[in-house]
Write a protein that holds these residues in place. Structure first.
Motif, PDB file in Angstrom:
ATOM      1  N   ALA A 303       0.721  -1.268  -0.093  1.00 58.45           N
ATOM      2  CA  ALA A 303      -0.127  -0.108  -0.095  1.00 58.45           C
ATOM      3  C   ALA A 303       0.919   1.283  -0.029  1.00 58.45           C
ATOM      4  O   ALA A 303       0.424   2.172  -0.619  1.00 58.45           O
ATOM      5  N   VAL A 304       2.006   1.221   0.645  1.00 62.23           N
ATOM      6  CA  VAL A 304       3.127   2.430   0.807  1.00 62.23           C
ATOM      7  C   VAL A 304       3.706   2.431  -0.718  1.00 62.23           C
ATOM      8  O   VAL A 304       3.776   3.581  -1.128  1.00 62.23           O
ATOM      9  N   ASN A 305       4.074   1.482  -0.960  1.00 56.32           N
ATOM     10  CA  ASN A 305       4.932   1.495  -2.422  1.00 56.32           C
ATOM     11  C   ASN A 305       4.277   2.072  -3.596  1.00 56.32           C
ATOM     12  O   ASN A 305       4.862   2.539  -4.282  1.00 56.32           O
ATOM     13  N   GLN A 306       2.928   1.569  -3.256  1.00 63.13           N
ATOM     14  CA  GLN A 306       2.055   2.158  -4.409  1.00 63.13           C
ATOM     15  C   GLN A 306       2.027   3.727  -4.988  1.00 63.13           C
ATOM     16  O   GLN A 306       1.726   4.147  -5.917  1.00 63.13           O
ATOM     17  N   ALA A 307       2.682   4.541  -3.953  1.00 59.95           N
ATOM     18  CA  ALA A 307       2.547   5.767  -3.964  1.00 59.95           C
ATOM     19  C   ALA A 307       3.895   6.404  -4.633  1.00 59.95           C
ATOM     20  O   ALA A 307       3.686   7.375  -4.967  1.00 59.95           O
ATOM     21  N   VAL A 308       4.621   5.729  -5.038  1.00 61.33           N
ATOM     22  CA  VAL A 308       6.062   5.926  -5.694  1.00 61.33           C
ATOM     23  C   VAL A 308       6.152   5.214  -7.000  1.00 61.33           C
ATOM     24  O   VAL A 308       5.660   4.132  -7.048  1.00 61.33           O
ATOM     25  N   THR A 309       7.219   5.678  -7.834  1.00 61.53           N
ATOM     26  CA  THR A 309       7.410   4.916  -8.922  1.00 61.53           C
ATOM     27  C   THR A 309       8.767   4.594  -9.074  1.00 61.53           C
ATOM     28  O   THR A 309       9.196   3.705  -9.880  1.00 61.53           O
ATOM     29  N   ILE A 310       9.642   5.008  -8.190  1.00 59.88           N
ATOM     30  CA  ILE A 310      10.965   4.501  -8.115  1.00 59.88           C
ATOM     31  C   ILE A 310      11.210   3.375  -7.030  1.00 59.88           C
ATOM     32  O   ILE A 310      10.430   3.022  -6.184  1.00 59.88           O
ATOM     33  N   PRO A 311      12.405   2.550  -7.359  1.00 61.04           N
ATOM     34  CA  PRO A 311      12.458   1.215  -6.539  1.00 61.04           C
ATOM     35  C   PRO A 311      12.426   1.645  -5.162  1.00 61.04           C
ATOM     36  O   PRO A 311      13.243   2.720  -4.753  1.00 61.04           O
ATOM     37  N   VAL A 312      11.824   0.837  -4.179  1.00 61.95           N
ATOM     38  CA  VAL A 312      12.201   0.999  -2.637  1.00 61.95           C
ATOM     39  C   VAL A 312      12.981  -0.155  -2.166  1.00 61.95           C
ATOM     40  O   VAL A 312      12.390  -1.254  -2.345  1.00 61.95           O
ATOM     41  N   LEU A 313      14.174  -0.153  -1.696  1.00 59.90           N
ATOM     42  CA  LEU A 313      14.984  -0.968  -1.162  1.00 59.90           C
ATOM     43  C   LEU A 313      15.099  -1.320   0.401  1.00 59.90           C
ATOM     44  O   LEU A 313      14.891  -0.111   1.019  1.00 59.90           O
ATOM     45  N   ARG A 314      14.836  -2.584   0.807  1.00 60.71           N
ATOM     46  CA  ARG A 314      14.788  -2.820   2.127  1.00 60.71           C
ATOM     47  C   ARG A 314      15.925  -3.917   2.617  1.00 60.71           C
ATOM     48  O   ARG A 314      15.573  -5.091   2.686  1.00 60.71           O
ATOM     49  N   PRO A 315      17.026  -3.347   2.910  1.00 57.69           N
ATOM     50  CA  PRO A 315      18.196  -4.288   3.085  1.00 57.69           C
ATOM     51  C   PRO A 315      17.949  -5.230   4.311  1.00 57.69           C
ATOM     52  O   PRO A 315      18.507  -6.182   4.630  1.00 57.69           O
ATOM     53  N   LEU A 316      16.989  -4.692   5.264  1.00 55.19           N
ATOM     54  CA  LEU A 316      16.730  -5.379   6.468  1.00 55.19           C
ATOM     55  C   LEU A 316      15.581  -6.256   6.410  1.00 55.19           C
ATOM     56  O   LEU A 316      15.250  -6.814   7.486  1.00 55.19           O
ATOM     57  N   VAL A 317      15.059  -6.653   5.432  1.00 58.30           N
ATOM     58  CA  VAL A 317      13.837  -7.038   5.248  1.00 58.30           C
ATOM     59  C   VAL A 317      13.579  -8.626   5.858  1.00 58.30           C
ATOM     60  O   VAL A 317      12.884  -9.156   6.632  1.00 58.30           O
ATOM     61  N   GLY A 318      14.733  -9.181   5.775  1.00 63.03           N
ATOM     62  CA  GLY A 318      14.767 -10.560   6.313  1.00 63.03           C
ATOM     63  C   GLY A 318      15.643 -10.643   7.771  1.00 63.03           C
ATOM     64  O   GLY A 318      15.971 -11.712   8.312  1.00 63.03           O
ATOM     65  N   SER A 319      15.954  -9.609   8.474  1.00 64.38           N
ATOM     66  CA  SER A 319      16.601  -9.398   9.624  1.00 64.38           C
ATOM     67  C   SER A 319      15.775  -9.527  10.690  1.00 64.38           C
ATOM     68  O   SER A 319      14.830  -8.719  10.788  1.00 64.38           O
ATOM     69  N   ASP A 320      16.150 -10.146  11.857  1.00 63.08           N
ATOM     70  CA  ASP A 320      15.522  -9.753  13.317  1.00 63.08           C
ATOM     71  C   ASP A 320      16.164  -8.558  13.930  1.00 63.08           C
ATOM     72  O   ASP A 320      17.099  -8.165  13.828  1.00 63.08           O
ATOM     73  N   LYS A 321      15.429  -8.336  15.120  1.00 63.62           N
ATOM     74  CA  LYS A 321      15.887  -7.109  15.646  1.00 63.62           C
ATOM     75  C   LYS A 321      17.186  -7.416  16.300  1.00 63.62           C
ATOM     76  O   LYS A 321      18.140  -6.531  16.460  1.00 63.62           O
TER      77      LYS A 321
END
Length: 416
Positions: A303-321
């Motif tokens: 829902a948030v990604n839909q607001a922009v047209t450039i890539p959004v990178l999440r380097p921590l997406v698979g990391s735990d706290k």
């Protein structure tokens, strides 16, 4: 004459083929910046290495530590540089092994980058090994898994000898992968995410959304401290600050409570995209980790990604706290992020945020306020501060609609 220098090893750069020199040259530039506090005579590329030579010809562990924190460095060795005389490099090997700390077993690994040196590497092993056995009669030679390996490497008319190496952060030199805009808060996650994309060669331009004027500006100062903590890696060129508090209040008055966070983040992403266009950046980077909080479910991310047209990178997406906290401790940002500071993330938070947003409801809520005018107003209110830690950063050309940061100047602020 035998001198002590820092021999910089890299891994990924060696795989770059015809582009390898570009990566090596950028690494040399970044090392010059990282070693500004040291009396450096020369930093140059040689066959398969980068060499940093101090003016007094005696490199120190402190120099090696500064080099090890630069992205692109796989490891760094305090090495002796000497001529091709067998006695000279054998003596250097003895000195190197003596400095290697406690050990019981060792071996010699000799090699030549050029066959113009007439002594074969096998014979070099015997020559140096004999000298070491004589100098250390109580130590054992072990060919597999020794405590210490003494490397004797003939390169371009000189011999480099070392026995101990310090691991570097690896990755690619900052400035070789383009520019990104990173969403930076004073928490644990986003500083680590910023460093991780910098380690992959990106020049980072953080954007901090402050709760000002609804909160104090403490988080802005903490973010600046975080950027300073990241200085050894040289990943940040400029930090933008966006006063977001009043606009959050406006959103909270008109949208359903459960969708507030998603609306906040959509506005933040659109402002960041505008900054990215201004800067010539190719992506937005966030510190999100899948499922860590309500806004980081797959439905809400979409829902948030839909607001922009450039890539959004999440380097921590698979990391735990815990993984993220360990990394923040290594980077030196942990103590800063541990401090409590109100910012936009603490303002007007719903009691029960939506965890699985439906796109139709998100778009309906999006039309409940003039988001385009809000983004324009936020872009007009931007403040920024430049940092001298990143030699690859180039400020945008042409007039900026941003204002210089209102943050008070530091006593130790570098000259801009």
């Amino acid at each position: 004459m035998t001198e002590r220098l820092c021999l910089v090893h890299y891994h990924e750069i060696g795989l770059k083929g015809k582009n390898r020199s570009t990566f090596e040259n950028q690494l040399v530039t970044n090392l010059h910046r990282a070693l500004r506090a040291f009396p450096i005579a020369n930093i140059q590329r040689i066959s398969g290495y980068v060499v940093a030579e101090p003016e007094d010809h005696m490199a120190t562990p402190e120099m090696a530590q500064a080099i090890a924190r630069v992205p692109g460095v796989a490891r760094v060795s305090l090495a002796y540089k000497c001529g091709l005389d067998e006695g000279e490099y054998s003596e250097a090997a003895i000195r190197a092994l003596r400095e290697a700390g406690d050990f019981s077993t060792f071996k010699v690994h000799a090699r030549r980058s050029s066959t113009t040196y007439p002594v074969h590497s096998i014979d070099m092993n015997h020559i140096v090994g004999s000298a070491l056995c004589e100098a250390f009669p109580d130590k054992l030679v072990r060919m597999h898994d020794p405590d210490v390996t003494v490397v004797v490497h003939v390169v371009q008319g000189s011999t480099f000898v070392y026995a101990a190496s310090m691991p570097g952060v690896g990755g690619l030199p900052v400035g070789t992968a383009g520019k990104v805009v990173t969403l930076l808060s004073s928490g644990f996650d986003s500083p680590v995410a910023t460093w991780m994309v910098g380690r992959r060669g990106a020049t980072c331009v953080p954007v901090h959304f402050s709760g000002r004027p609804m909160t104090s500006d403490t988080s802005e100062y903490l973010c600046r401290d975080i950027v300073d903590a990241l200085a050894p890696s040289g990943v940040v060129g400029r930090m933008y600050v966006v006063p977001f508090g009043e606009f959050q209040r406006q959103i909270s008055l008109v949208v359903p409570q459960s969708l507030r966070i998603i609306m906040y983040r959509r506005v933040m992403y659109q402002v960041s995209e505008r900054i990215a266009r201004l800067e010539g950046a190719k992506a937005i980077v966030t510190g999100e980790s899948l499922g860590q909080v309500a806004s980081q479910t797959l439905d809400n991310i979409a829902a948030v990604n839909q607001a922009v047209t450039i890539p959004v990178l999440r380097p921590l997406v698979g990391s735990d706290k815990q993984e993220i906290i360990r990394r923040s401790q290594e980077l030196g940002t942990y103590e800063i992020s541990s401090q409590t500071a109100p910012d936009c993330c603490t303002l007007f938070m719903p009691r029960r945020p939506e965890t699985h947003a439906r796109m139709r409801e998100v778009l309906d809520a999006w039309e409940l306020f003039d988001h385009e005018a809000m983004v324009n107003a936020l872009v007009e209110s931007i403040e920024y501060e430049d940092f001298s830690q990143c030699p690859s950063y180039r400020a945008p050309k042409g007039p900026l609609r941003a204002h210089h940061s209102s943050l008070a100047p530091r006593d130790d602020a570098p000259a801009r």
